[in-house]
Enzyme design. Structure first.
Site, PDB file in Angstrom:
ATOM      1  N   ASP A 194     -58.063  46.600   4.332  1.00  0.00           N
ATOM      2  CA  ASP A 194     -57.591  46.492   2.946  1.00  0.00           C
ATOM      3  C   ASP A 194     -56.140  46.963   2.837  1.00  0.00           C
ATOM      4  OD1 ASP A 194     -59.143  45.386   0.983  1.00  0.00           O
ATOM      5  OD2 ASP A 194     -60.364  47.186   0.656  1.00  0.00           O
ATOM      6  N   LYS A 254     -67.112  37.741   0.271  1.00  0.00           N
ATOM      7  CA  LYS A 254     -66.437  38.226   1.485  1.00  0.00           C
ATOM      8  C   LYS A 254     -67.310  37.956   2.711  1.00  0.00           C
ATOM      9  CE  LYS A 254     -63.864  41.667  -1.054  1.00  0.00           C
ATOM     10  NZ  LYS A 254     -63.841  43.004  -1.630  1.00  0.00           N
ATOM     11  N   GLN A 285     -66.450  48.646  -0.986  1.00  0.00           N
ATOM     12  CA  GLN A 285     -66.276  47.953  -2.265  1.00  0.00           C
ATOM     13  C   GLN A 285     -66.130  48.970  -3.400  1.00  0.00           C
ATOM     14  OE1 GLN A 285     -65.984  44.508  -2.629  1.00  0.00           O
ATOM     15  NE2 GLN A 285     -65.382  45.077  -4.690  1.00  0.00           N
TER      16      GLN A 285
END
Ligand code: NAP
Length: 302
Positions: free
Chosen positions: A121, A54, A98
């Protein structure tokens, strides 16, 4: 092989190029770039490799990227304070925690502490609600479903009036993609059926699908005879079925298989995504797109 291959690896490159061009234009006009922070707790090797990817992608796009690694024993209170810090940081447009988090931390509490306007997200209940309402309300569609929809659009598959069957009802794939495909709008306006382990005749539903989206996590669940000739098949499943030595690197790597019997299905479908190289590369790509969108919302140019 009769089906057209829908390659996530190629679509990813197209989208990343578009993002890069937009980042350069915004930097020129407004003097700012998107900022993404990735919070990693502990040293889970899979999490480290996801976060590294990422951060690498964000870097390539010219984003400000922050990797904030915290010890595995960080208290919930300290983690919430960290989220609060980034919620109030003007240079940060996207906050990503995460998962998984250590057991002593309430994952839901932490994710819900993220400012919904920085929740790139798209998992915050506010963004789930926005997605449900659809249209202009939607800010950050969750990344894997957004990637699936983008692939369908870019492959030129007609969605209006199409019978879409989604196998799986998870909160991260099945439910959101079903909801997105039934909205009025581009790449949607479909008639949607969602099937799961409570469904009586899985095969009968799949056979009706003009667009079959499979996210079950069961290798080869979908048999070739369940596929309508000419259908678009999106295989979200990523199943580790063994290991092999990579010809490129000499390292041991996982053998991955999707939820659809690809070799047989590709002879019947009109278009199909491979595994790996299909939906997989789209998730991080759409995360980057959401982070750029977050900055654009802030600048009033979205
Ligand atoms: P999940 O949370 O385990 O949900 C699986 C869903 O499939 C559940 O709704 C389950 O039904 C349904 N299901 C399982 N077996 C079934 C069967 N035999 N018949 C009918 N329905 C069945 O999985 P997920 O997180 O959505 O992930 C699904 C797959 O996609 C996994 O392989 C995952 O690795 C992959 N994935 C890939 C990406 C990516 O490429 N970027 C991202 C996310 C997920 P019930 O609800 O009835 O249990």
């Amino acid at each position: 092989m009769s089906a057209k291959l829908i390659k996530g690896t190629e679509i990813r490159e197209e989208i990343l190029e578009e993002i890069m061009a937009e980042v350069a234009e915004i930097k020129d006009k407004h003097g700012v770039v998107p900022g993404l922070v990735t919070i990693l707790v502990g040293e889970n090797p899979a999490s480290i490799s996801y976060v590294t990817l990422k951060i690498k992608t964000a870097h390539r796009l010219g984003f400000t990227e922050v990797q904030d690694t915290q010890p595995v024993d960080i208290s919930e209170e300290d983690l919430l304070a960290l989220i609060d810090k980034y919620n109030n940081d003007e240079s940060i447009n996207g906050i990503l925690v995460q998962l998984p988090l250590p057991k002593h931390v309430d994952e839901k509490k932490v994710l819900n502490a993220i400012d919904p306007d920085k929740d790139v997200d798209g998992f915050h209940p506010v963004n789930v609600g926005r997605l449900m309402i659809g249209g202009d309300e939607v800010k950050f569609p969750p990344c894997t479903p957004a990637g699936i929809q983008e692939m369908i659009i870019r492959a030129g598959v007609e969605t209006k009036g199409a019978e879409v069957v989604v196998v799986g009802r998870s909160n991260i794939v099945g439910k959101p993609i079903a909801n997105m495909m039934l909205q009025k709008g581009v790449g949607a306006n479909s008639t949607v059926t969602v099937v799961h382990t409570g469904t009586q005749d899985l095969a009968a539903h799949c056979k009706r699908a003009d667009i079959l989206i499979v996210a079950a996590g069961v290798p080869d669940l979908v048999k070739p005879e369940w596929i309508k000739p000419g259908a678009c098949v999106i295989d979200v499943g990523v199943n580790r079925v063994g290991e092999k030595v990579s010809e490129k690197t000499g390292k041991t790597i996982a053998i991955l298989k999707g939820d659809v019997d690809f070799d047989a299905a590709k002879e019947i479908a009109g278009s199909i995504t491979p595994v790996p190289g299909g939906v997989g590369p789209m998730t991080i790509t759409m995360l980057m797109k959401n982070t750029l969108k977050s900055l654009k919302f802030k600048l009033g140019i979205a």
